[in-house]
Design a protein around this motif. Structure first.
Motif, mmCIF file in Angstrom:
data_model
loop_
_atom_site.group_PDB
_atom_site.id
_atom_site.type_symbol
_atom_site.label_atom_id
_atom_site.label_comp_id
_atom_site.label_asym_id
_atom_site.label_seq_id
_atom_site.Cartn_x
_atom_site.Cartn_y
_atom_site.Cartn_z
ATOM 1 N N PHE A 70 0.812 -1.214 0.000
ATOM 2 C CA PHE A 70 0.000 0.000 0.000
ATOM 3 C C PHE A 70 0.849 1.269 0.000
ATOM 4 C CE2 PHE A 70 -2.931 -3.137 1.933
ATOM 5 C CZ PHE A 70 -3.943 -3.052 0.979
ATOM 6 N N GLY A 71 2.140 1.156 0.238
ATOM 7 C CA GLY A 71 3.028 2.311 0.173
ATOM 8 C C GLY A 71 3.880 2.340 -1.076
ATOM 9 N N LEU A 72 3.662 1.391 -2.004
ATOM 10 C CA LEU A 72 4.447 1.315 -3.231
ATOM 11 C C LEU A 72 3.645 1.816 -4.424
ATOM 12 C CD1 LEU A 72 6.051 -2.216 -2.704
ATOM 13 C CD2 LEU A 72 7.087 0.026 -2.263
ATOM 14 N N PRO A 73 4.328 2.213 -5.505
ATOM 15 C CA PRO A 73 3.607 2.651 -6.706
ATOM 16 C C PRO A 73 2.695 1.545 -7.239
ATOM 17 C CG PRO A 73 5.918 3.221 -6.857
ATOM 18 C CD PRO A 73 5.787 2.333 -5.667
ATOM 19 N N ILE A 109 2.624 9.325 -1.698
ATOM 20 C CA ILE A 109 3.688 10.169 -1.148
ATOM 21 C C ILE A 109 3.571 10.280 0.368
ATOM 22 C CG2 ILE A 109 4.661 12.496 -1.138
ATOM 23 C CD1 ILE A 109 3.800 12.740 -4.062
ATOM 24 N N TYR A 110 2.380 10.495 0.847
ATOM 25 C CA TYR A 110 2.180 10.641 2.291
ATOM 26 C C TYR A 110 0.800 10.100 2.639
ATOM 27 C CZ TYR A 110 1.540 12.721 6.906
ATOM 28 O OH TYR A 110 1.307 12.916 8.235
ATOM 29 N N GLN A 111 0.761 9.185 3.666
ATOM 30 C CA GLN A 111 -0.527 8.621 4.082
ATOM 31 C C GLN A 111 -0.716 8.714 5.595
ATOM 32 O OE1 GLN A 111 -1.941 5.092 1.889
ATOM 33 N NE2 GLN A 111 0.125 4.946 1.037
ATOM 34 N N ALA A 114 -0.088 5.527 8.001
ATOM 35 C CA ALA A 114 -0.946 4.344 7.977
ATOM 36 C C ALA A 114 -0.174 3.109 7.547
ATOM 37 C CB ALA A 114 -2.138 4.584 7.039
ATOM 38 N N VAL A 115 0.619 3.245 6.481
ATOM 39 C CA VAL A 115 1.363 2.091 5.974
ATOM 40 C C VAL A 115 2.439 1.682 6.972
ATOM 41 C CG1 VAL A 115 2.889 1.280 4.144
ATOM 42 C CG2 VAL A 115 0.890 2.664 3.580
ATOM 43 N N ARG A 116 3.152 2.662 7.491
ATOM 44 C CA ARG A 116 4.230 2.350 8.434
ATOM 45 C C ARG A 116 3.700 1.580 9.638
ATOM 46 N NH1 ARG A 116 5.471 5.274 12.755
ATOM 47 N NH2 ARG A 116 4.357 7.093 11.908
ATOM 48 N N ASN A 117 2.588 2.032 10.206
ATOM 49 C CA ASN A 117 2.035 1.358 11.368
ATOM 50 C C ASN A 117 1.432 -0.002 11.012
ATOM 51 O OD1 ASN A 117 2.137 3.113 13.938
ATOM 52 N ND2 ASN A 117 1.506 4.583 12.364
ATOM 53 N N SER A 275 -5.960 7.564 9.610
ATOM 54 C CA SER A 275 -7.092 7.751 8.696
ATOM 55 C C SER A 275 -7.609 9.185 8.724
ATOM 56 C CB SER A 275 -8.219 6.786 9.068
ATOM 57 O OG SER A 275 -8.747 7.094 10.352
ATOM 58 N N ARG A 276 -7.236 9.969 9.735
ATOM 59 C CA ARG A 276 -7.673 11.366 9.815
ATOM 60 C C ARG A 276 -6.666 12.327 9.196
ATOM 61 N NH1 ARG A 276 -9.612 10.960 16.061
ATOM 62 N NH2 ARG A 276 -7.367 10.740 16.356
ATOM 63 N N ALA A 277 -5.509 11.795 8.783
ATOM 64 C CA ALA A 277 -4.448 12.657 8.244
ATOM 65 C C ALA A 277 -4.631 12.843 6.736
ATOM 66 C CB ALA A 277 -3.088 12.037 8.530
ATOM 67 N N PRO A 278 -4.054 13.924 6.172
ATOM 68 C CA PRO A 278 -4.112 14.113 4.716
ATOM 69 C C PRO A 278 -3.357 12.992 4.000
ATOM 70 C CG PRO A 278 -3.415 16.116 5.850
ATOM 71 C CD PRO A 278 -3.370 15.018 6.853
ATOM 72 N N LYS A 279 -3.761 12.721 2.781
ATOM 73 C CA LYS A 279 -3.088 11.731 1.954
ATOM 74 C C LYS A 279 -2.689 12.402 0.641
ATOM 75 C CE LYS A 279 -5.429 7.752 3.948
ATOM 76 N NZ LYS A 279 -5.884 8.549 5.088
ATOM 77 N N VAL A 280 -1.422 12.217 0.284
ATOM 78 C CA VAL A 280 -0.884 12.847 -0.917
ATOM 79 C C VAL A 280 -0.341 11.764 -1.830
ATOM 80 C CG1 VAL A 280 0.755 14.530 -1.829
ATOM 81 C CG2 VAL A 280 -0.248 14.873 0.450
#
Length: 498
Positions: A70-73, A109-111, A114-117, A275-280
């Motif tokens: 989920f963190g990869l292209p 770019i930024y989630q 979520a992915v890290r955790n 899930s409440r953070a911006p996603k880029v």
């Protein structure tokens, strides 16, 4: 209370089955004889509970690359071909057919973490699963030791009952002979006949128990029990219940699994908050359209372009503003599950302490029972000899002999059972301490299964066609093994070690 992973292992792992190997070498060689070490090695290789647990752990390993993905292209393509079967009569410019191909690359770019955790939680659950696999190994080995000792015990009990029946038949014949010459009464004969009938019933029951024990052995080991050798004494047993509990708190796999589950649940809270953070994310897409020469301009002599293409790149920002309380509910849910995992850890720890102390108490109690029963066996043997001598001079009745013989048999059976119970309880102490797993037992016959090998193989896999071979049965079936019988070797009972 510590919930972080403890990677330290004791410098000396208890290799008590290495002692089994030495003990087995000291035993007389016998054709097709089976040692406890051999039975455990077969169970380790073929027991379906254990092979299924290994497969389940391999499935658990895959959660790490799944969460990493989920963190990869992500690259997607699409192709469409369309044939217009009916063109409206007033539309002279519609194409008869078209081919459209599109492609898109999306790069997160930024989630919000979520992915890290999620990856962190998946790794903790892999470690928890590896601890569960250790616990499964210990459980299968404990059951195998129990089945092994059950067969030895029940075989000895059958032999004791066979001997008792033989003695009672001899008594009955002697009583009948003395009745014929008027030395005894019909009552003495009836008492001998009744006691022989009861003994034969006890023998049938003992034979049924032996068959059940042998079938249980086959179920666990995958092979028939043939000439089981007496197991050696278990080394490295603790000197006190406190020592056993101290080792268990550091080495028991159930505690380790509960600990890693707590760590995973804490990482889940971070995933829920993300899930409440911006996603880029960045996107790059393009398309190709070909009307395959079927697009008409509607103007005679004027041709139109049959092929078109496009490309676009951009950045997408998603910011959750309002979701009806769903985000905070997910965070609270994760927090409650983490609290549940913490309490489950305490419950597991309590259970391990109770299990360790209980197994230690059972072991010590049976050791004392063995000592007392050995004295009772010796005393009853002398008593039986004395009653027979007194009967020969007329001071004891036939019933006195029958009772003395029954008491002698009962104490022998109690001794065999106590020896079995002591050995199994001692092994249960080792299991509760986390010292009854494959890595501790010195299993021979090949390399041990290492779950870490598969985890290292798959944790960084990003190829979408890296499938494993088709699943195959690992455990052996037992349909070809003949049904167990109650046949026992001729000779004195083969008692467990004292």
């Amino acid at each position: 209370m510590m919930f972080e992973t403890n990677k330290k292992q004791p410098l000396h792992r208890a290799r008590w089955l290495a002692g089994l190997a030495i003990g087995a070498l000291a035993l007389p060689a016998a054709a097709h004889a089976e040692t406890l070490q051999g039975a455990l090695a077969k169970a380790y290789e073929n027991n379906p509970t254990l092979t299924a647990a290994r497969s389940g752990q391999r499935a658990n390993d895959e959660n790490v690359p799944i969460q990493k993905s989920f963190g990869l292209p992500e690259i997607n393509t699409r192709a469409d071909y369309e044939e217009n079967l009916i063109i409206p009569g007033n539309n002279t410019s519609s194409p008869m057919r078209s081919f459209v191909a599109t492609g898109q690359v999306s790069v997160p770019i930024y989630q919000g973490g979520a992915v890290r955790n999620a990856v962190k939680a998946a790794k903790f659950r892999v470690e928890a699963g590896q601890a569960d696999l250790r616990a499964t190994e210990a459980s299968v080995f404990s059951q195998t030791v129990g089945a092994y000792m059950d067969v030895i015990r029940d075989q000895a009990i059958v032999q004791l009952n066979q001997k008792n029946v033989s003695v009672l038949r001899t008594n009955l014949q002697a009583t009948s002979d003395r009745f014929e010459i008027g030395d005894l009464t019909r009552t003495d004969v009836a008492q001998s006949e009744a006691r022989l009938a009861l003994a034969e019933g006890d023998l049938r029951n003992a034979e049924a128990n032996l068959i059940a024990s042998r079938e249980s052995y086959i179920r666990l080991v995958g092979d028939a029990p043939v000439d089981l050798q007496a197991p050696p004494t278990l080394p490295n047993l603790p000197a006190s219940a406190e020592e056993a509990v101290g080792i268990a708190l550091n080495s028991n796999p159930d505690i380790e699994s509960a600990n890693q589950t707590v760590n995973a649940s804490k990482a889940d809270i971070g995933s829920a908050k993300a899930s409440r953070a911006p996603k880029v994310s960045a996107t790059l897409g393009g398309g190709y359209n070909n009307f395959l020469g079927s697009l008409k301009s509607g103007i005679s002599g004027f041709n139109v372009l049959q092929e078109t293409s496009n490309a676009a790149a951009g950045v997408q920002v998603t910011l959750p503003i309002f979701t009806g309380g769903r985000r905070s509910a997910q965070v609270r849910q994760a927090q409650s599950r983490s609290s549940q995992a913490i309490e489950n850890y305490v419950e597991v720890e309590r259970g391990v302490i109770a299990q360790t102390r209980g197994a230690y108490a059972a072991w010590q109690a049976n050791e004392r029972i063995i000592s007392a029963t050995q004295q009772a066996v010796s005393a009853n043997a002398l008593s039986l000899e004395g009653v027979r001598a007194e009967n020969s001079v007329g001071t004891r009745s036939i019933l006195d002999i029958l009772n003395a013989e029954q008491e002698y048999l009962n104490t022998q059976v109690q001794l065999v059972s106590a020896q079995r119970n002591s050995y199994v309880a001692a092994f249960s102490v080792l299991a509760a301490m986390g010292k009854a797993e494959a890595r501790d037992l010195g299993i021979e016959g090949g390399s041990l299964y290492d779950p870490e090998v598969n985890y290292r193989r798959v944790k960084g896999e990003i190829w979408d066609w890296a499938d494993d071979p088709a699943p195959q049965q690992q455990a052996t079936d037992t349909r070809a093994i003949p049904a167990a019988t109650a046949t026992v070797p001729v000779g004195p009972p083969s008692l467990p070690p004292q």
